[in-house]
Design a protein around this motif. Structure first.
Motif, PDB file in Angstrom:
ATOM      1  N   GLY A 108     -24.185  22.480  16.330  1.00  0.00           N
ATOM      2  CA  GLY A 108     -23.855  22.711  17.670  1.00  0.00           C
ATOM      3  C   GLY A 108     -22.480  23.721  17.739  1.00  0.00           C
ATOM      4  O   GLY A 108     -22.226  24.090  16.689  1.00  0.00           O
ATOM      5  N   ARG A 109     -22.286  24.303  18.849  1.00  0.00           N
ATOM      6  CA  ARG A 109     -20.975  25.017  19.142  1.00  0.00           C
ATOM      7  C   ARG A 109     -20.040  24.327  18.832  1.00  0.00           C
ATOM      8  O   ARG A 109     -19.763  22.990  18.919  1.00  0.00           O
ATOM      9  CB  ARG A 109     -21.272  25.525  20.556  1.00  0.00           C
ATOM     10  CG  ARG A 109     -22.253  26.467  20.843  1.00  0.00           C
ATOM     11  CD  ARG A 109     -22.182  26.844  22.296  1.00  0.00           C
ATOM     12  NE  ARG A 109     -23.294  27.657  22.369  1.00  0.00           N
ATOM     13  CZ  ARG A 109     -23.365  29.218  22.719  1.00  0.00           C
ATOM     14  NH1 ARG A 109     -22.224  29.773  22.426  1.00  0.00           N
ATOM     15  NH2 ARG A 109     -24.390  29.544  23.037  1.00  0.00           N
ATOM     16  N   ALA A 110     -18.918  25.132  18.444  1.00  0.00           N
ATOM     17  CA  ALA A 110     -17.502  24.316  18.041  1.00  0.00           C
ATOM     18  C   ALA A 110     -16.438  25.328  18.378  1.00  0.00           C
ATOM     19  O   ALA A 110     -16.651  26.387  18.644  1.00  0.00           O
ATOM     20  CB  ALA A 110     -17.294  23.860  16.801  1.00  0.00           C
ATOM     21  N   VAL A 111     -15.216  24.787  18.608  1.00  0.00           N
ATOM     22  CA  VAL A 111     -13.928  25.426  18.444  1.00  0.00           C
ATOM     23  C   VAL A 111     -13.253  25.156  17.318  1.00  0.00           C
ATOM     24  O   VAL A 111     -13.031  24.133  17.276  1.00  0.00           O
ATOM     25  CB  VAL A 111     -13.182  25.111  19.908  1.00  0.00           C
ATOM     26  CG1 VAL A 111     -11.782  25.930  19.796  1.00  0.00           C
ATOM     27  CG2 VAL A 111     -14.007  25.476  21.002  1.00  0.00           C
ATOM     28  N   LEU A 112     -13.120  26.322  16.480  1.00  0.00           N
ATOM     29  CA  LEU A 112     -12.191  26.102  15.292  1.00  0.00           C
ATOM     30  C   LEU A 112     -11.035  26.760  15.633  1.00  0.00           C
ATOM     31  O   LEU A 112     -10.701  27.736  15.716  1.00  0.00           O
ATOM     32  CB  LEU A 112     -12.997  26.996  14.151  1.00  0.00           C
ATOM     33  CG  LEU A 112     -12.383  26.880  12.864  1.00  0.00           C
ATOM     34  CD1 LEU A 112     -12.483  25.547  12.299  1.00  0.00           C
ATOM     35  CD2 LEU A 112     -13.076  27.920  11.783  1.00  0.00           C
ATOM     36  N   LEU A 113      -9.931  25.625  15.438  1.00  0.00           N
ATOM     37  CA  LEU A 113      -8.588  25.888  15.486  1.00  0.00           C
ATOM     38  C   LEU A 113      -7.839  25.888  14.235  1.00  0.00           C
ATOM     39  O   LEU A 113      -7.799  24.946  13.568  1.00  0.00           O
ATOM     40  CB  LEU A 113      -7.944  24.875  16.501  1.00  0.00           C
ATOM     41  CG  LEU A 113      -8.668  24.726  17.859  1.00  0.00           C
ATOM     42  CD1 LEU A 113      -7.890  23.569  18.515  1.00  0.00           C
ATOM     43  CD2 LEU A 113      -8.474  26.043  18.780  1.00  0.00           C
ATOM     44  N   ASP A 114      -7.185  27.103  13.772  1.00  0.00           N
ATOM     45  CA  ASP A 114      -6.426  27.072  12.657  1.00  0.00           C
ATOM     46  C   ASP A 114      -5.108  27.059  13.268  1.00  0.00           C
ATOM     47  O   ASP A 114      -4.214  27.713  13.313  1.00  0.00           O
ATOM     48  CB  ASP A 114      -6.584  28.665  12.150  1.00  0.00           C
ATOM     49  CG  ASP A 114      -6.031  28.917  10.623  1.00  0.00           C
ATOM     50  OD1 ASP A 114      -5.212  27.946  10.149  1.00  0.00           O
ATOM     51  OD2 ASP A 114      -6.320  29.751  10.028  1.00  0.00           O
ATOM     52  N   VAL A 115      -4.623  25.573  13.120  1.00  0.00           N
ATOM     53  CA  VAL A 115      -3.256  25.363  13.302  1.00  0.00           C
ATOM     54  C   VAL A 115      -2.281  25.814  12.543  1.00  0.00           C
ATOM     55  O   VAL A 115      -1.014  26.158  12.942  1.00  0.00           O
ATOM     56  CB  VAL A 115      -3.169  23.733  13.636  1.00  0.00           C
ATOM     57  CG1 VAL A 115      -1.669  23.256  13.909  1.00  0.00           C
ATOM     58  CG2 VAL A 115      -4.203  23.274  14.621  1.00  0.00           C
ATOM     59  N   ALA A 116      -2.635  25.763  11.076  1.00  0.00           N
ATOM     60  CA  ALA A 116      -1.563  26.376  10.188  1.00  0.00           C
ATOM     61  C   ALA A 116      -1.060  27.751  10.354  1.00  0.00           C
ATOM     62  O   ALA A 116      -0.211  28.107  10.594  1.00  0.00           O
ATOM     63  CB  ALA A 116      -2.154  26.282   8.792  1.00  0.00           C
TER      64      ALA A 116
END
Length: 149
Positions: free
Chosen positions: A107-115
């Motif tokens: 599925g689609r996703a949002v990948l958040l690179d918090v670092a």
């Protein structure tokens, strides 16, 4: 019917799996991952000169990258969908809502690179990501679709 992974042709895919290693991050509520080389080459040698190295691996089921079964968590003795936990659980696992019933998904996703948003390579152990982590749009994150932050 097409297999789910066929939809990935030409897509950018991110592998979120983490390598299993002693000392890896894990919940303090679960047995940690441990691996030891129990037999080394030469510990036991056959008459023909051959030997083998063998490891012992001990781990909880909640260590490493994984997907939880719907039977994993209960509230007031009830599982997902309000089903009673007691009749479907036993020492061999679950007779309903177990991970064996979980089909692969894509599925689609949002990948958040918090670092990266905080300008560091890795977050400290136990760092809690909350809505307050994001004060509006992350610094340098464009609004247009298809761009990585």
């Amino acid at each position: 019917m097409r297999a789910p992974w066929e939809a990935l042709a030409g897509a950018e895919v991110f592998d979120l799996a983490q390598p299993m290693r002693t000392g890896m991050p894990q919940s303090p509520n679960h047995v940690p991952f441990r691996m030891v080389l129990e037999r080394r080459h030469g510990d036991v040698v056959r008459a023909d000169g051959g030997s083998a190295a063998n490891e012992v691996i001990v781990t909880g089921g909640h260590v490493g990258t994984h997907v939880d079964a719907l039977a994993h968590v209960s509230q007031d003795g009830r599982l997902h969908g309000g089903r009673e936990a007691a009749p479907v659980q036993g020492h061999q696992g679950f007779t309903a809502l177990g991970i064996d019933a979980f089909e692969p998904y894509v599925g689609r996703a949002v990948l958040l690179d918090v670092a990266a948003v905080h300008g560091v390579a890795a977050l400290p152990p136990g760092y809690e990501i909350t809505p307050a982590t994001w004060t509006g749009r992350p610094r340098g994150c464009p609004r247009s679709q298809g761009r990585r932050c």
